[in-house]
Motif scaffolding. Structure first.
Motif, mmCIF file in Angstrom:
data_model
loop_
_atom_site.group_PDB
_atom_site.id
_atom_site.type_symbol
_atom_site.label_atom_id
_atom_site.label_comp_id
_atom_site.label_asym_id
_atom_site.label_seq_id
_atom_site.Cartn_x
_atom_site.Cartn_y
_atom_site.Cartn_z
ATOM 1 N N PHE A 286 -6.936 -9.356 -1.378
ATOM 2 C CA PHE A 286 -5.877 -9.151 -0.631
ATOM 3 C C PHE A 286 -4.730 -8.221 -1.107
ATOM 4 C CE2 PHE A 286 -7.264 -13.182 1.440
ATOM 5 C CZ PHE A 286 -7.897 -12.370 2.331
ATOM 6 N N LEU A 287 -4.686 -8.144 -2.558
ATOM 7 C CA LEU A 287 -3.682 -7.197 -3.187
ATOM 8 C C LEU A 287 -4.323 -6.006 -3.145
ATOM 9 C CD1 LEU A 287 -1.141 -6.791 -4.885
ATOM 10 C CD2 LEU A 287 -2.538 -7.375 -6.976
ATOM 11 N N VAL A 288 -5.496 -5.679 -3.131
ATOM 12 C CA VAL A 288 -6.203 -4.522 -3.121
ATOM 13 C C VAL A 288 -5.849 -3.877 -1.865
ATOM 14 C CG1 VAL A 288 -8.464 -3.278 -3.165
ATOM 15 C CG2 VAL A 288 -7.964 -5.089 -4.740
ATOM 16 N N VAL A 289 -5.963 -4.731 -0.777
ATOM 17 C CA VAL A 289 -5.904 -4.259 0.475
ATOM 18 C C VAL A 289 -4.396 -3.895 0.713
ATOM 19 C CG1 VAL A 289 -5.451 -5.115 2.958
ATOM 20 C CG2 VAL A 289 -7.670 -5.770 1.495
ATOM 21 N N ALA A 290 -3.404 -4.553 0.093
ATOM 22 C CA ALA A 290 -2.033 -4.106 0.160
ATOM 23 C C ALA A 290 -1.747 -2.836 -0.596
ATOM 24 C CB ALA A 290 -1.014 -5.241 -0.550
ATOM 25 N N VAL A 291 -2.381 -2.786 -1.932
ATOM 26 C CA VAL A 291 -2.295 -1.429 -2.369
ATOM 27 C C VAL A 291 -2.852 -0.373 -1.865
ATOM 28 C CG1 VAL A 291 -2.922 -0.109 -4.745
ATOM 29 C CG2 VAL A 291 -2.091 -2.663 -4.906
ATOM 30 N N CYS A 292 -3.922 -0.433 -1.260
ATOM 31 C CA CYS A 292 -4.611 0.967 -0.631
ATOM 32 C C CYS A 292 -3.783 0.998 0.735
ATOM 33 C CB CYS A 292 -5.912 0.147 -0.166
ATOM 34 S SG CYS A 292 -7.160 0.075 -1.630
ATOM 35 N N VAL A 293 -3.452 0.084 1.545
ATOM 36 C CA VAL A 293 -2.626 0.410 2.614
ATOM 37 C C VAL A 293 -1.344 0.989 2.415
ATOM 38 C CG1 VAL A 293 -1.338 -0.888 4.638
ATOM 39 C CG2 VAL A 293 -3.820 -1.536 4.133
ATOM 40 N N ASN A 294 -0.789 0.440 1.306
ATOM 41 C CA ASN A 294 0.553 1.046 0.971
ATOM 42 C C ASN A 294 0.404 2.396 0.468
ATOM 43 O OD1 ASN A 294 3.375 1.136 -0.034
ATOM 44 N ND2 ASN A 294 3.341 -0.903 -1.098
ATOM 45 N N VAL A 295 -0.291 2.905 -0.242
ATOM 46 C CA VAL A 295 -0.742 4.416 -0.765
ATOM 47 C C VAL A 295 -0.937 4.912 0.553
ATOM 48 C CG1 VAL A 295 -2.300 5.740 -2.026
ATOM 49 C CG2 VAL A 295 -1.565 3.619 -3.147
ATOM 50 N N ILE A 296 -1.872 4.580 1.524
ATOM 51 C CA ILE A 296 -2.036 5.248 2.561
ATOM 52 C C ILE A 296 -0.868 5.744 3.581
ATOM 53 C CG2 ILE A 296 -3.625 5.514 4.634
ATOM 54 C CD1 ILE A 296 -5.626 4.096 3.364
ATOM 55 N N LEU A 297 -0.045 4.551 3.783
ATOM 56 C CA LEU A 297 1.079 4.482 4.600
ATOM 57 C C LEU A 297 2.234 5.645 3.668
ATOM 58 C CD1 LEU A 297 1.487 1.081 5.840
ATOM 59 C CD2 LEU A 297 0.879 3.253 6.977
ATOM 60 N N ASP A 298 2.354 5.309 2.463
ATOM 61 C CA ASP A 298 3.102 6.304 1.837
ATOM 62 C C ASP A 298 2.768 7.793 1.985
ATOM 63 O OD1 ASP A 298 4.508 4.033 0.537
ATOM 64 O OD2 ASP A 298 3.906 4.628 -1.648
ATOM 65 N N LEU A 299 1.514 8.053 1.793
ATOM 66 C CA LEU A 299 1.161 9.525 2.153
ATOM 67 C C LEU A 299 1.252 9.931 3.763
ATOM 68 C CD1 LEU A 299 -2.028 9.300 -0.112
ATOM 69 C CD2 LEU A 299 0.069 10.700 -0.692
#
Length: 460
Positions: free
Chosen positions: A170-183
Motif C-alpha cells: 500500500f506504500l508502493v501504491v501511495a508512492v506511485c499515485v503521488n508521483v503520477i499526481l505530482d506530474l
C-alpha cells in the motif's frame, strides 16, 4: 484468511522475524527514495523558489505527520497484545475507538493547524517571498490530516497482526499515485506547489481506503460491528497514554534534530552540505536498525499478550542477533564506501565538505553497535507495554546530542557531530539496558510470587 495465519506465537523465531522485518525496511527505504524523487520533480518543473517553499513547508509538515504516525505507532502495542492474547472482542472495540476518537482528534488537530498556520510560519521566520506558497501548501496538507491519520492507523493495525507485506504494497501504491499526481497536477494542470500538496493528500486517502478494504476482506473477524461500538474507559485511557507517549517521543526527536541543525548552520555552506549529504547516508543505515527494532516490538507484543514470556525474551535475543549482523554490515559498507556515497550529493571539487562527511560517517560507524542495542531493547520494552520507554529513549538519544553539538562542532566541525551522535547512542543503549534489567528483575519476582500463590492472577 485464517486469523492465525500471520500469528507470531509459534514456529521458527528467526524465520518469522526476517519475514516481518524485510517489508518494514523496504518500506522505509522506499519512503526515502520517494522523498528524493518528489524533491527532484518540484525542483525541475517549478524552479528554485518553489523548491525552497516546499523545503520550508516540509519542516512543519513533518511535525504534523510525526504527531499522527507517532500516535498510531503507540497503538501498535495495544493491538499486538490483544491479538496475541486472542482477545478479539477488545481488539474490535479498540479498532472502533481508534477510528472514531482518533479520527476526531485528527480533525481537531487539522482545524487547529489551519487556524494557526500563519502564526506558525511567522514564528519560524518564513521568507516573505515564499510565504504565500508555503501557506497554500500546508493548508492543503492540514486539511487532509484525517486521511493521513487513517492511512497510518490501518497500516499499524496490519503490522500489529504480523502482516508487514500489505502495508509495504500500500506504500508502493501511495508512492506511485503521488508521483503520477505530482506530474499531472504540476505539469498538466499548472497548479504549482498546491498540486504537490494535493498529490500527497489524495495518495494517502487512496492508500488508507485500500488498507481498510484489505482488513475488511482478509480479517473479517477483527472488524468492529454494532455490538462493539461502545465506550470502554480502560481502552480509551490506555490508547491515550500509549499514543501520547509515542507521539511526544517522535515530536521531541524531530525538534531535537532541528536544534542540532542550528549548530550545523553555524559551520557555513560547506559544513551544511557535508552534514546534509552524510545524514542521507546515515539515515539509510538507520532504517535497518529501526526496522529490526519495530519487528522486535511487534513479535514481543504478540507473545506478551499470549503470556509467553520465554518466547518474548527469545524474540529479543534472536532479533538482536539479526539486527547486529544486518546493521553492522551496512554500517561497514557505508564507512568503506563513504566517498562514492557522498559524491551522489556533493561535487568532487567540494574537497573540504567531502572530507568532513567521510570522517563523520566513519566515526558514526564505530558507534553503530550501541544504536542497534538501543533500538532492539527499546522495541522489547515497548512490546511489553513499558509506556515510558519511547520518551526515555528519545531523551537519551537526542538531549546529549543537542547539548554536545555546539561544543563538538566548534572544535571538530562536522566530524564532531559524529562523536556527539555516538555518545548519545551509548547513553541510549545504557538506559535501555538498565530499564530491561529492571523489568526482568520485576517479572522474576512476580513469577516467584505466582509460584507461592498459585491462585493469584498474573498478567504479562
Amino acid at each position: 484468511m485464517n486469523i492465525e495465519e500471520n500469528s507470531l506465537l509459534k514456529g521458527d523465531i528467526r524465520q518469522s522475524f526476517i519475514q516481518l522485518t524485510v517489508p518494514i525496511i523496504a518500506g522505509d527505504v522506499l519512503q526515502q527514495c520517494y522523498n528524493i524523487i518528489d524533491s527532484l520533480i518540484i525542483g525541475k518543473y517549478l524552479g528554485t523558489e518553489a523548491f525552497a517553499a516546499v523545503g520550508v513547508a516540509g519542516t512543519v509538515m513533518t511535525m504534523m505527520i510525526f504527531l499522527l504516525s507517532g500516535g498510531c505507532g503507540g497503538l501498535t502495542t495495544i493491538f499486538s497484545i490483544l491479538y496475541g492474547k486472542g482477545d478479539y472482542d477488545n481488539f474490535r472495540r479498540e479498532f472502533f475507538l481508534t477510528v472514531v476518537f482518533g479520527g476526531l482528534f485528527a480533525l481537531i488537530a487539522s482545524a487547529a493547524c489551519l487556524a494557526g498556520m500563519k502564526e506558525i510560519l511567522t514564528l519560524i521566520q518564513t521568507p516573505e517571498e515564499l510565504f504565500s506558497e508555503v501557506l497554500a501548501y500546508l493548508n492543503i496538507i492540514a486539511g487532509g490530516m484525517l486521511g493521513i491519520y487513517y492511512y497510518n492507523l490501518f497500516s499499524c493495525i496490519l503490522r500489529a497482526l504480523g502482516n508487514t507485506r500489505a502495508p509495504l504494497w500500500f506504500l508502493v501504491v501511495a508512492v506511485c499515485v503521488n508521483v503520477i499526481l505530482d506530474l499531472l497536477l504540476i505539469i498538466c494542470c499548472s497548479m504549482g506547489v498546491s498540486g504537490a500538496a494535493y498529490g500527497t493528500v489524495i495518495s494517502q486517502i487512496i492508500s488508507a481506503s485500500c488498507c481498510f478494504l484489505y482488513i475488511c476482506i482478509n480479517y473479517p473477524q477483527l472488524m468492529f460491528h454494532k455490538k462493539d461500538m461502545m465506550i470502554c474507559k480502560d481502552l480509551i485511557y490506555r490508547s491515550s497514554m500509549y499514543s501520547f507517549a509515542s507521539a511526544l517521543s517522535m515530536s521531541a526527536l524531530y525538534i531535537g534534530k532541528m536544534l542540532v541543525q542550528g549548530s550545523v548552520n553555524a559551520l557555513g555552506t560547506e559544513g551544511i552540505a557535508a552534514f546534509a549529504a552524510a545524514s542521507r547516508l546515515e539515515g539509510f543505515t538507520n532504517t535497518f536498525s529501526s526496522g529490526c527494532g519495530m519487528a522486535i516490538h511487534v513479535m514481543v507484543s504478540q507473545n506478551a499478550g499470549a503470556g509467553d514470556r520465554k518466547r518474548a525474551v527469545e524474540s529479543l535475543r534472536k532479533g538482536l542477533q539479526i539486527n547486529l549482523i544486518i546493521t553492522l554490515c551496512t554500517a561497514g559498507l557505508i564507512a568503506i564506501l563513504a566517498k562514492p556515497g557522498l559524491l551522489l550529493f556533493l561535487k568532487l571539487e567540494n574537497e573540504n565538505a567531502l572530507q568532513q562527511g567521510i570522517r563523520y560517517l566513519r566515526i558514526v560507524a564505530v558507534f553503530y553497535v550501541f544504536c542497534v542495542f538501543g533500538d532492539s531493547l527499546g522495541g522489547f520494552l515497548r512490546g511489553v507495554g513499558r509506556i515510558y520507554s519511547p520518551i526515555l529513549a528519545t531523551l537519551l538519544n537526542i538531549v546529549p546530542r543537542v547539548l554536545l553539538a555546539p561544543y563538538f562542532t566548534y572544535y571538530f566541525a562536522v566530524p564532531g557531530l559524529g562523536y556527539a551522535t555516538g555518545i548519545s547512542w551509548f547513553l541510549l543503549a545504557a538506559g535501555m539496558y538498565v530499564s530491561y534489567v529492571e523489568y526482568r528483575n520485576k517479572t522474576q519476582d512476580e513469577e516467584e510470587n505466582h509460584v507461592r500463590k498459585p491462585n493469584s492472577k498474573h498478567n504479562f
